[in-house]
Design a protein around this motif. Sequence first.
Motif: not given
Length: 379
Positions: A151-154, A140-141, A109-112
């Motif tokens: 992002q990873a800590r959240n 999403a990355i 969907a997000t192509r990522a």
Amino acid sequence: MKIHEYQAKEIFAAYGIPVPRERVASKPSETASLARELGMPVVIKAQVLVGGRGKAGGVKKVESPDQVEAVAGSILGMDIKGLKVNKVLVSECVDIKGEAYVGIIVDRATRAPVLMASSAGGVEIEEVAKATPEKILKVAIDPAAGLLGFQARNAGMALYGDAKLAREFAGIAQKLYRIFVQKDCSLIEINPLVKLGSGSLLALDAKINFDDNADFRHKEWDEMRDLSAEEPTEVEAKAAGLTYIKLSGNVGCVVNGAGLAMATMDLIKRYGGEPANFLDVGGSSSPEKMVTAMRIILSDPNVKAILINIFGGITRCDDIATGLLHAQERAEIKVPLVARLTGTNAEKAREILKGSAVTPAETMSEAVRKAVSLAGGVA
Ligand code: GDP
Ligand code: MN
């Protein structure tokens, strides 16, 4: 391409993701000394290229050193979802305080790439995904930036509600992403990522699928590939230059081109049938390739009719027809064959097949209808 848990964990260890102390073995007699080395109790785990081993009895804890060989012996040779267990992992037994899930896949969907995490890890993650998808966190990355620290800590905070564990989680997630990119993975997963009694995190299980499109730049995959653990017909097909995926229906398909093969399967379903396989014979198809394709399809006892749908461009219809006759000469084909051959040398092909047991069809829908009805479906 799938690799075993023990192979995935070797990669984890090389990237600094904590894993249990463990050794792989292929004979029961090797396991007792490994267990002694690791210290009791140990967990013995079947190495098969399919999920759900735990539930199938392929993961067992052993308390006493004199039971190690017997338990290993009962797991080695076991059949798990049609695959034979040829190797076991003897692993130190760890003290588990909690099981989480973390994985990275490519999201269409997000192509990522997307990082997925859940505090409800363990053997039931598929159920969690189905019944309560809101319990799975998705991040999403951006491929240009990678998985960023915040992002990873959240994600870690959402999972553990604790800053120290969140940082530890973030470190593991970022290493996972590094592996995902550098090793050209299509999937990487830790389930469960356990919290130990000591309070730190450890990857208790590991799953990696490589993206086959990148195999040209990973010569090391050749050595990692375990052909004995893959679907044998798919291995044979690959060696012959065919793309074959076994499915569960009864109409076998021989088609050239992935797009036409997909369209053919759609039409089979449209007319009330079920395809037994996806098979793309590729561009240039020698008669030899046809013979192999027929043999592979006929090794599936569910197949009740075979549909040959060829749009001849580079592929020559007369080659396909000759291959079909060769296949019939070499093995008694008990199921009806329906062929729609159009394009390059279609006339020649028709001549070749005249008087043979192959049912001709002019159009794609006529061919599909005939094949579905001959297989005993609706149409
Ligand atoms: P899977 O069923 O194929 O995913 O196999 P896993 O390696 O994920 O193991 C399944 C389950 O067995 C885990 O979720 C744990 O609950 C349990 N298990 C595996 N190894 C250990 C261990 O060392 N100690 C404890 N206490 N449980 C374990
Ligand atoms: Mn698991």
